[in-house]
Design a protein around this motif. Structure first.
Motif, PDB file in Angstrom:
ATOM      1  N   VAL A  48     -65.692  40.650 -74.097  1.00  0.00           N
ATOM      2  CA  VAL A  48     -66.155  41.165 -72.802  1.00  0.00           C
ATOM      3  C   VAL A  48     -66.659  40.017 -71.935  1.00  0.00           C
ATOM      4  O   VAL A  48     -66.349  39.940 -70.740  1.00  0.00           O
ATOM      5  N   GLU A  49     -67.432  39.124 -72.524  1.00  0.00           N
ATOM      6  CA  GLU A  49     -67.963  37.991 -71.755  1.00  0.00           C
ATOM      7  C   GLU A  49     -66.846  37.107 -71.192  1.00  0.00           C
ATOM      8  O   GLU A  49     -67.013  36.500 -70.135  1.00  0.00           O
ATOM      9  N   LEU A  50     -65.716  37.048 -71.881  1.00  0.00           N
ATOM     10  CA  LEU A  50     -64.587  36.221 -71.444  1.00  0.00           C
ATOM     11  C   LEU A  50     -63.630  36.939 -70.491  1.00  0.00           C
ATOM     12  O   LEU A  50     -62.705  36.318 -69.959  1.00  0.00           O
ATOM     13  N   LEU A  51     -63.830  38.243 -70.265  1.00  0.00           N
ATOM     14  CA  LEU A  51     -62.927  38.997 -69.386  1.00  0.00           C
ATOM     15  C   LEU A  51     -62.805  38.409 -67.979  1.00  0.00           C
ATOM     16  O   LEU A  51     -61.683  38.254 -67.477  1.00  0.00           O
ATOM     17  N   PRO A  52     -63.905  38.059 -67.309  1.00  0.00           N
ATOM     18  CA  PRO A  52     -63.745  37.488 -65.961  1.00  0.00           C
ATOM     19  C   PRO A  52     -62.942  36.183 -65.963  1.00  0.00           C
ATOM     20  O   PRO A  52     -62.096  35.962 -65.079  1.00  0.00           O
TER      21      PRO A  52
END
Length: 144
Positions: A48-52
């Motif tokens: 999730v943290e790497l999604l952007p």
């Protein structure tokens, strides 16, 4: 009904789920989907943290994150509003969507955040000395 017929029928049901999501979010070539079937909280949090970053690296207009996990929905609240949307499915619907994905990859930018699904790439983490972030970006998001 034999095994192959059952698998095919389940994949067709997964296709119906895919089409509903596609229609709901106006899914086009500039969109991506990330499926979260894993129970692994550490993996899910990092993904999730790497999604952007993933969205920017592959020039996606938006990402639809699909999950059946309340914890993942909570994590996704951190990044929603950055053209990342959360689609909540029941566990069975998520399983059927994965069946369809195993048969046909319905779009260029679809990823499954798991060490076991759909093809069990977790050995990279267990047997190789691979950092979690590198695993996610390389094996899951396929951008490194």
């Amino acid at each position: 009904m034999d095994y192959l017929e059952k698998e095919f029928e389940e994949a067709l049901a997964g296709r119906d789920i895919w089409l509903k999501i596609k229609e709901k979010y106006g899914f086009t070539n500039g969109c991506g989907m990330v499926i979260f079937p894993s129970e692994d909280e550490t993996l899910n949090r990092a993904a999730v943290e790497l999604l952007p970053e993933y969205r920017k690296k592959v020039f996606l207009k938006k990402i639809i994150a699909v999950t059946d996990k309340a914890a993942v929905r909570g994590l996704l609240k951190q990044v929603t509003g950055q053209e990342i949307f959360c689609e909540n499915l029941e566990q069975e619907a998520l399983r059927l969507l994965l069946k369809y994905y195993r048969l046909v990859i319905p779009c260029a930018h679809i990823s499954v955040v798991s060490t076991d699904e759909p093809y069990g790439e977790g050995n990279l983490l267990r047997e190789e000395d691979v950092e979690l972030e590198d695993f996610i970006m390389s094996a899951v998001y396929k951008v490194r």
